[in-house]
Structures are given as structure tokens and as C-alpha cells.
Enzyme design. Sequence first.
Site, PDB file in Angstrom:
ATOM      1  CG  ASN A  11     -32.995 -20.049 -13.304  1.00  0.00           C
ATOM      2  OD1 ASN A  11     -33.669 -20.880 -13.904  1.00  0.00           O
ATOM      3  ND2 ASN A  11     -32.157 -20.378 -12.334  1.00  0.00           N
ATOM      4  CD1 TRP A  12     -38.519 -17.439 -16.267  1.00  0.00           C
ATOM      5  CD2 TRP A  12     -39.535 -18.601 -17.892  1.00  0.00           C
ATOM      6  NE1 TRP A  12     -38.954 -16.540 -17.215  1.00  0.00           N
ATOM      7  CE2 TRP A  12     -39.583 -17.224 -18.220  1.00  0.00           C
ATOM      8  CE3 TRP A  12     -40.126 -19.517 -18.767  1.00  0.00           C
ATOM      9  CZ2 TRP A  12     -40.187 -16.746 -19.396  1.00  0.00           C
ATOM     10  CZ3 TRP A  12     -40.733 -19.046 -19.941  1.00  0.00           C
ATOM     11  CH2 TRP A  12     -40.767 -17.669 -20.245  1.00  0.00           C
ATOM     12  CE  LYS A  13     -34.068 -20.256  -9.294  1.00  0.00           C
ATOM     13  NZ  LYS A  13     -33.738 -20.031  -7.891  1.00  0.00           N
ATOM     14  CG  HIS A  94     -28.621 -22.173 -10.178  1.00  0.00           C
ATOM     15  ND1 HIS A  94     -29.199 -22.566  -8.997  1.00  0.00           N
ATOM     16  CD2 HIS A  94     -29.103 -20.934 -10.439  1.00  0.00           C
ATOM     17  CE1 HIS A  94     -30.018 -21.600  -8.569  1.00  0.00           C
ATOM     18  NE2 HIS A  94     -29.972 -20.609  -9.435  1.00  0.00           N
ATOM     19  CD  GLU A  96     -32.323 -23.362  -7.233  1.00  0.00           C
ATOM     20  OE1 GLU A  96     -32.723 -23.566  -8.389  1.00  0.00           O
ATOM     21  OE2 GLU A  96     -32.571 -22.306  -6.605  1.00  0.00           O
ATOM     22  CD  GLU A 166     -27.915 -16.976  -9.195  1.00  0.00           C
ATOM     23  OE1 GLU A 166     -28.907 -16.307  -9.483  1.00  0.00           O
ATOM     24  OE2 GLU A 166     -27.894 -18.203  -9.274  1.00  0.00           O
ATOM     25  N   GLY A 172     -34.060 -17.009  -3.318  1.00  0.00           N
ATOM     26  CA  GLY A 172     -35.418 -17.404  -2.941  1.00  0.00           C
ATOM     27  C   GLY A 172     -35.770 -17.130  -1.489  1.00  0.00           C
ATOM     28  CB  SER A 212     -33.950 -11.970  -2.906  1.00  0.00           C
ATOM     29  OG  SER A 212     -34.245 -13.246  -2.380  1.00  0.00           O
ATOM     30  N   GLY A 233     -34.695 -14.976 -10.436  1.00  0.00           N
ATOM     31  CA  GLY A 233     -35.515 -16.182 -10.275  1.00  0.00           C
ATOM     32  C   GLY A 233     -36.981 -15.795 -10.162  1.00  0.00           C
ATOM     33  N   GLY A 234     -37.481 -15.763  -8.943  1.00  0.00           N
ATOM     34  CA  GLY A 234     -38.909 -15.538  -8.685  1.00  0.00           C
ATOM     35  C   GLY A 234     -39.495 -14.337  -9.415  1.00  0.00           C
TER      36      GLY A 234
HETATM   37  P1  13P Z   1     -34.451 -15.653  -6.765  1.00  0.00           P
HETATM   38  O1  13P Z   1     -34.409 -14.394  -7.603  1.00  0.00           O
HETATM   39  O2  13P Z   1     -35.798 -16.282  -6.714  1.00  0.00           O
HETATM   40  O3  13P Z   1     -33.836 -15.427  -5.422  1.00  0.00           O
HETATM   41  O4  13P Z   1     -33.517 -16.724  -7.523  1.00  0.00           O
HETATM   42  C1  13P Z   1     -32.268 -16.348  -7.946  1.00  0.00           C
HETATM   43  C2  13P Z   1     -31.708 -17.433  -8.782  1.00  0.00           C
HETATM   44  O5  13P Z   1     -31.424 -18.511  -8.293  1.00  0.00           O
HETATM   45  C3  13P Z   1     -31.520 -17.176 -10.216  1.00  0.00           C
HETATM   46  O6  13P Z   1     -30.751 -18.153 -10.822  1.00  0.00           O
END
Ligand code: 13P
Length: 249
Positions: A11-13, A94, A96, A166, A172, A212, A233-234
Site C-alpha cells: 500500500n503506497w498510500k 483501511h 486511515e 492491521e 507506521g 510495521s 506500508g512504509g
Molecule cells: P506500515 O507498514 O507503514 O505500518 O503501514 C501498514 C499499512 O497501513 C498498510 O495498509
Amino acid sequence: MISRQKMVFGNWKMNLNKNEAEILSKEINEGINASDVKVVVFPSFPYYDHVATIAQRFSVGVQNFYPTENGAFTGEVSVNQVKNLGAEFALVGHSERRSIFNETHSFLKKKVDAAINFGITPVFCCGEPFDIRNASEEYTYVLKQLEESLFHLDNKTIQQCIIAYEPVWAIGTGLTATIDQAEEMHSTIRKWIAEHYNQECADTISILYGGSCNAANAKELFSCPNVDGGLIGGASLKSDSFLSIIHSF
Ligand code: 13P
């Protein structure tokens, strides 16, 4: 139906520009050396098509869509538009989107239904914030998310979904669920599916871990019997860490 298998999703957000997305896509293409792992990346909308034309050894999904076909919804992208682009996967629920964009249980239920109606696999995200885990209410909380927005589907349709656990406190933050915390929640989600539906459904649905997850902890997390892979994510923004996670199985 998408059957249970090893999966690593990125997920590149709201990150990367067009050039960076192109370079990363090419590096992922060249670096994947695991034909038994389903890899999907979720770029920002403007680069969806560009990434999709590069993607050969991975699939491309959307981070978001609006659950009606068309109309006066300035700034939104509709479910049939993302289908028209070729999206096979879409993130739904998600944390967010829930917390920043106030997406409610009932709205997420509409998104699940819209995705299914258009033949798009919803990757349904669930997970508790820190205060809920601190109060030992994480199971009640996650079960409600599933019951309100996902478990209305019938026996056949639920098998077209992927679930991503998640924990919000791990997203994050660099804090990862321990393998015991991840396995306990994943096995409980699988037990709930068996109770609401049947064992076949429980055995068919892939449940991914997100929060993470990185090159250093993926192997341990993926060794849990009920963790089928990760939603990253990251660590999906750099090819070396993302490829290393893909090759952790
Ligand atoms: P991180 O891997 O940056 O914690 O993000 C996870 C995420 O929200 C994937 O959708």
C-alpha cells in the site's frame, strides 16, 4: 473466488511521484523470484494506469473508490471507473479511511457490496486502536468491524474477499504485533468465519497482517499458521525491503 494463498501487498498510500512509481514498479518486476506469492501494489490514483502497464509479475489494485457508478461526487472515482481501469483488488476499511475520512461501518458495507458487484476483490482491513487493546477489548472491536461491514455476505461471496488485520497502533509506528498477538487475532478471525459461515469458508479466506511489517520481522510473522502474508506500508516503498518481504516465506 480467490483461494487462500501466500500474498504480499504493498500500500503506497499518498507517496511517490510518477517517476519514482515507475522505477519501483520496474525493480519489483525484475526482482520477484517467488511464483507462489501473489503480489499486488496499490499506487496513488494518478499513476494507476502507468504502474499497471509496467506490472508483469504483480497485480495492481486501488486504495479507494466511491461505491456508486456515477453522479455528482466531485473528486471521487467510481467503482465502475476503477473496474474499467482493470483493477482486480481494492482496499476497503483501511484505518486511515475510517479515522481521517470518517468512513463508517455502513458506508464500508456499501463499498464491500459495490466491489463484489463489479468483480473486484475487497481487501477488507480491520484492527483496533491502542486504547482498545489497552482495555483488552480488541476482539469485540474487530468482530464488530467484521459483523457490521463484511459478514452480511453469503457463503459464496465471502470467499471472494481477503481480510487484512492491521492493528492501528502498529501502523507506521514501528511497533509490530508480536507473533503471538498476530496469530491469536488471525486464528480468532478464522474461527469467527467458521462460526458465521462454515469451515470451508474459513479455510479459503486469506488473512494478511499489516502494521510495521518489514524485512526484519516478515519471516517470523509469516511463519504463523494463520498469517497468509502481509499488507505493507512504509517498507513497500523501497524495492529492496519489499522484495525481501516477498521472499520471506
Ligand atoms: P506500515 O507498514 O507503514 O505500518 O503501514 C501498514 C499499512 O497501513 C498498510 O495498509
